[in-house]
Design a protein around this motif. Sequence first.
Motif, PDB file in Angstrom:
ATOM      1  N   UNK A  81      99.104  51.396  55.579  1.00  0.00           N
ATOM      2  CA  UNK A  81      98.364  51.010  54.372  1.00  0.00           C
ATOM      3  C   UNK A  81      98.102  49.505  54.279  1.00  0.00           C
ATOM      4  N   UNK A  82      98.569  48.733  55.269  1.00  0.00           N
ATOM      5  CA  UNK A  82      98.182  47.331  55.337  1.00  0.00           C
ATOM      6  C   UNK A  82      99.106  46.335  54.672  1.00  0.00           C
ATOM      7  N   UNK A  83     100.401  46.642  54.589  1.00  0.00           N
ATOM      8  CA  UNK A  83     101.323  45.707  53.946  1.00  0.00           C
ATOM      9  C   UNK A  83     101.366  44.369  54.682  1.00  0.00           C
ATOM     10  N   UNK A  84     101.302  44.407  56.014  1.00  0.00           N
ATOM     11  CA  UNK A  84     101.358  43.154  56.783  1.00  0.00           C
ATOM     12  C   UNK A  84     100.114  42.308  56.521  1.00  0.00           C
ATOM     13  N   UNK A  85      98.963  42.954  56.446  1.00  0.00           N
ATOM     14  CA  UNK A  85      97.715  42.243  56.132  1.00  0.00           C
ATOM     15  C   UNK A  85      97.819  41.556  54.774  1.00  0.00           C
ATOM     16  N   UNK A  86      98.384  42.267  53.789  1.00  0.00           N
ATOM     17  CA  UNK A  86      98.517  41.693  52.449  1.00  0.00           C
ATOM     18  C   UNK A  86      99.472  40.508  52.432  1.00  0.00           C
ATOM     19  N   UNK A  87     100.595  40.639  53.148  1.00  0.00           N
ATOM     20  CA  UNK A  87     101.544  39.529  53.220  1.00  0.00           C
ATOM     21  C   UNK A  87     100.902  38.317  53.892  1.00  0.00           C
ATOM     22  N   UNK A  88     100.196  38.552  54.993  1.00  0.00           N
ATOM     23  CA  UNK A  88      99.550  37.438  55.693  1.00  0.00           C
ATOM     24  C   UNK A  88      98.503  36.765  54.814  1.00  0.00           C
ATOM     25  N   UNK A  89      97.765  37.569  54.068  1.00  0.00           N
ATOM     26  CA  UNK A  89      96.749  37.002  53.168  1.00  0.00           C
ATOM     27  C   UNK A  89      97.388  36.130  52.084  1.00  0.00           C
ATOM     28  N   UNK A  90      98.662  36.451  51.749  1.00  0.00           N
ATOM     29  CA  UNK A  90      99.385  35.671  50.736  1.00  0.00           C
ATOM     30  C   UNK A  90     100.136  34.493  51.359  1.00  0.00           C
ATOM     31  N   UNK A  91      99.935  34.276  52.668  1.00  0.00           N
ATOM     32  CA  UNK A  91     100.600  33.163  53.342  1.00  0.00           C
ATOM     33  C   UNK A  91     102.040  33.432  53.710  1.00  0.00           C
ATOM     34  N   UNK A  99      97.226  46.756  59.776  1.00  0.00           N
ATOM     35  CA  UNK A  99      96.730  48.113  59.531  1.00  0.00           C
ATOM     36  C   UNK A  99      95.952  48.655  60.730  1.00  0.00           C
ATOM     37  N   UNK A 100      95.164  47.793  61.354  1.00  0.00           N
ATOM     38  CA  UNK A 100      94.383  48.249  62.515  1.00  0.00           C
ATOM     39  C   UNK A 100      95.305  48.714  63.639  1.00  0.00           C
ATOM     40  N   UNK A 101      96.307  47.903  63.965  1.00  0.00           N
ATOM     41  CA  UNK A 101      97.234  48.274  65.039  1.00  0.00           C
ATOM     42  C   UNK A 101      98.093  49.473  64.642  1.00  0.00           C
ATOM     43  N   UNK A 102      98.378  49.605  63.346  1.00  0.00           N
ATOM     44  CA  UNK A 102      99.214  50.714  62.870  1.00  0.00           C
ATOM     45  C   UNK A 102      98.531  52.063  63.009  1.00  0.00           C
TER      46      UNK A 102
END
Length: 419
Positions: A81-91, A99-102
């Motif tokens: 669901x993209x938790x890593x993307x969200x964390x990265x977007x928050x710095x 999410x893509x790799x998941x």
Amino acid sequence: MGEQVNVLVVGEGGREFAIARKLQASPRVKQVYCAPGNVGMTTIGVQPVDIAETDFAGLIRFAKEHQVAWTFVGPEDCLVDGIVDDFQAAGLQAFGPTARAAQLEGSKDYALSFMDNYEVPTAQHASYRDQTSAIANVDQFGFPVVIKENGLAGGKGVVIAPDRITAVRTIKEMFDQGQSRLVLEECLQGPEYSMFVLLSDDQYRILPMAQDHKRALDGDRGPNTGGMGAYSPLPQLDPTDRQAMIDTVVVPTVHGLVAGNYHYHGILYVGLILTADGPKVIEYNVRLGDPETQVILPRLATDLFDLVDAALNDQPLPAVKVKDTACLGVVLASKGYPNNPLHGQSLGQLPQKTGISINYANVSGDMSDLHGAGGRLLMVLAQDSSLKDAHDRVYEYLAHLDEPECFYRHDIGDKAGLN
């Protein structure tokens, strides 16, 4: 060594218990938080945090407020669901794939296409969007045939159909239950093994290997579960075969991840079958497995914090050193698991015993009056100089437990020749 830091683990089960325990033991860690965690984690100095693992905004807010150095994500659905993307977007840094790799776990069809593209050996396979075409083609795979739900299924969305009648019924049921795509595969024959690879782009390290026991009942009978027990190391696995797994599966997989610009910083689980034609992949998972994590991390001599920290910061990965010990764990599950698990049974206060560790998972209440919360409740573990000694310690402890509303398998480790 540097100053001590706080880290956050996302998840609540036995896998997260094992990860949190290992991180809390690091001299570089001040405090491990686990969201949402479980009450049992208080026994190992880990602080549960009342934030749902699906509340990404809440987790990000907590990580910022508590100066968390980085976050280790346990569950696959959060990663998909993209938790890593969200964390990265928050710095913020989070250990796990984007999410893509998941999608390598989130979609069986996606994973098989990746394997085809990068020449990773796997079973003969095809995917179908409707039951008519799936049924029309099922014979080409021979019987038994493996039928998989395309999406996440918590380790339970796989049926091995022994004959055409069962296969057709299963295909109809899965589509009728809302599946939009099914994967059919030939049924590979041979022993199964779990290999865990810690990745930082083109760098990788192989963690200790384990063998899981997926079926609910003794003798590999009953329905598939998330896992009823595991052990490590694997005395039956020849070092030559292990090296073949690395050369023919891990190396082309890592090459594919780099070539496809996945920028993978996390764990990749490779489920393998050692066939007469060599190792072949059953599936990828994009995180540590449960229950295998619980028996491999105690054997890891290298500091887990150091490994993850280096991976996240694109530093050279430390060598993986493994203790010369064996670890075996058996899951205590709620009666009726996996199809209709009982909830709320009293577990009381579990006895403490030297040489035995308990990793808590689906439990509630307090430590003096625990209750089951459905599914796999906890794992009883022992680490010893030999698998046989670890096995005997665990089963001696379980034999004295009075938990009539729970069950466990009595043959964990049999494939290592223990019984």
